[in-house]
Write a protein that holds these residues in place. Structure first.
Motif, PDB file in Angstrom:
ATOM      1  N   VAL A 114      22.271  55.554  23.748  1.00  0.00           N
ATOM      2  CA  VAL A 114      23.575  54.892  22.972  1.00  0.00           C
ATOM      3  C   VAL A 114      23.013  55.106  22.004  1.00  0.00           C
ATOM      4  N   LEU A 115      24.034  54.829  21.114  1.00  0.00           N
ATOM      5  CA  LEU A 115      23.661  54.689  19.219  1.00  0.00           C
ATOM      6  C   LEU A 115      23.793  53.180  19.131  1.00  0.00           C
ATOM      7  N   ASP A 116      23.248  52.570  17.779  1.00  0.00           N
ATOM      8  CA  ASP A 116      23.551  51.321  17.854  1.00  0.00           C
ATOM      9  C   ASP A 116      24.478  51.823  16.530  1.00  0.00           C
ATOM     10  N   VAL A 117      25.646  51.221  17.038  1.00  0.00           N
ATOM     11  CA  VAL A 117      27.118  50.790  16.709  1.00  0.00           C
ATOM     12  C   VAL A 117      27.092  50.576  15.211  1.00  0.00           C
ATOM     13  N   ASN A 145      22.872  54.813  13.409  1.00  0.00           N
ATOM     14  CA  ASN A 145      21.672  55.120  14.271  1.00  0.00           C
ATOM     15  C   ASN A 145      21.366  55.212  15.601  1.00  0.00           C
ATOM     16  N   VAL A 146      20.450  56.256  15.240  1.00  0.00           N
ATOM     17  CA  VAL A 146      20.653  57.254  17.430  1.00  0.00           C
ATOM     18  C   VAL A 146      19.680  56.869  17.837  1.00  0.00           C
ATOM     19  N   TRP A 147      19.413  56.374  19.121  1.00  0.00           N
ATOM     20  CA  TRP A 147      18.645  55.587  20.024  1.00  0.00           C
ATOM     21  C   TRP A 147      17.943  56.916  21.075  1.00  0.00           C
ATOM     22  N   GLY A 155      22.427  54.927   5.964  1.00  0.00           N
ATOM     23  CA  GLY A 155      24.261  55.464   6.042  1.00  0.00           C
ATOM     24  C   GLY A 155      23.891  55.443   7.690  1.00  0.00           C
ATOM     25  N   ASN A 156      24.943  56.378   7.655  1.00  0.00           N
ATOM     26  CA  ASN A 156      24.998  56.059   9.527  1.00  0.00           C
ATOM     27  C   ASN A 156      25.315  57.955   9.607  1.00  0.00           C
ATOM     28  N   TYR A 157      24.056  57.863  10.835  1.00  0.00           N
ATOM     29  CA  TYR A 157      23.436  59.524  10.968  1.00  0.00           C
ATOM     30  C   TYR A 157      24.753  59.559  11.865  1.00  0.00           C
TER      31      TYR A 157
END
Length: 304
Positions: free
Chosen positions: A207-210, A214-216, A282-284
């Motif tokens: 999942v992403l931290d939408v 962030n990339v989980w 930022g938005n990875y």
């Protein structure tokens, strides 16, 4: 009446009141769907629960699961469930097969929480982490909203919300849900579990931290600790989609986003104590065009 007799009388009355209140106490009912909130579907589910018991506490986990995304629904249950008390009832509806021969079930975990919904993989991660104490198929002949027998495409309202509310309120016991199924029969989605292969950890991006991009990962702290990586040490992250590398980065392991300058990448442990990668403020995921799901794999190693 003597004082001692009067005291005993009031004590008995108070005890009776407490026991009566406990007998009628209900557990929390928590709803998760992919319905969105732009129409009346979620409100209808709330209405069914209210009709079962107006005092029932109903909460919404989320109704913004992407259409038909069973995996993400499974993860949001995994992310949230153990922060709710024992006895809580979760109604989960991401059900592209509604009306087909897929089973409708209630799963009871070893921790005493209940999960109501289609047996289509939604309970994959809950079953793996928390264990299955018992699994029952919903008997729709007795556990279905009155007058809904001709409705085939809204089990979230007609079956799951109704059964979940009755179970949470105490109107029915778990045993009254329906017949027992083998615990091992729970439908599970196949995915790459977190493993160590030499000096490399492998897993997926579940999942992403939408909100922040962030990339989980599904790689837990316990496994990450085996690499003996300390704060400020450099970590190499490889992200692959269907086996093809999409992104590779070397970034420091930090406890907080403030451990690096704004706009710089970092590796950290998210709120579930799983490894994640981000850009400070930022938005990875957006910057590197990364998505999530069982096809998105990740490899982690200590940078040399």
């Amino acid at each position: 009446m003597h004082f001692k007799q009067l005291s005993k009388f009031f004590a008995a009355a108070c005890l009776s009141t407490v026991l009566a209140a406990q007998a009628h106490a209900s557990n929390a009912l928590v709803l998760l769907t992919d319905f969105g909130t732009s129409d009346g579907a979620v409100s209808a589910m709330h209405g069914v629960a209210f009709g079962v018991d107006p005092k029932l506490q109903v909460s919404d986990l989320t109704h913004n699961i992407p259409d038909y995304d069973i995996w993400l629904g499974a993860y949001r249950l995994y992310q949230t469930a153990n922060y709710w008390p024992q006895g809580s009832v979760f109604v989960a509806v991401v059900d592209p097969g509604v009306g087909t021969n897929r089973k409708s079930v209630v799963l009871k975990t070893n921790g005493g929480r209940y999960f109501v919904g289609p047996d289509n993989g939604l309970f994959t991660l809950i079953a793996e982490r928390d264990g299955v104490a018992e699994l029952r198929e919903i008997d729709e002949n007795v556990n279905r909203l009155a007058g809904s027998g001709e409705s085939y495409t809204f089990h979230g309202r007609d079956v799951y919300a109704y059964v979940g509310a009755r179970l949470a309120s105490g109107a029915i016991s778990f045993e009254q849900v329906g017949p027992v199924l083998p615990s091992a029969s729970v439908v599970k989605i196949a995915y790459q579990k977190a493993v160590r292969q030499g000096d490399t950890l492998r897993g997926i991006i579940p999942v992403l931290d939408v909100k922040y991009g962030n990339v989980w990962t599904n790689i837990p702290k316990t496994l990450f600790d085996e690499l003996k990586i300390g704060v400020h040490d450099k970590v190499q992250i490889r992200i692959l989609h269907k086996g093809k590398q999409v992104n590779k980065v070397v970034a420091p392991f930090e406890h907080t986003f403030g451990g690096v300058a704004q706009g710089k990448p970092l590796v950290y442990l998210n709120s579930l104590l799983d490894v994640a990668v981000a850009i400070s403020q930022g938005n990875y995921a957006k910057q590197h065009r990364i998505e999530s799901g069982v096809d998105w794999e990740v490899e982690i190693s200590k940078a040399k």
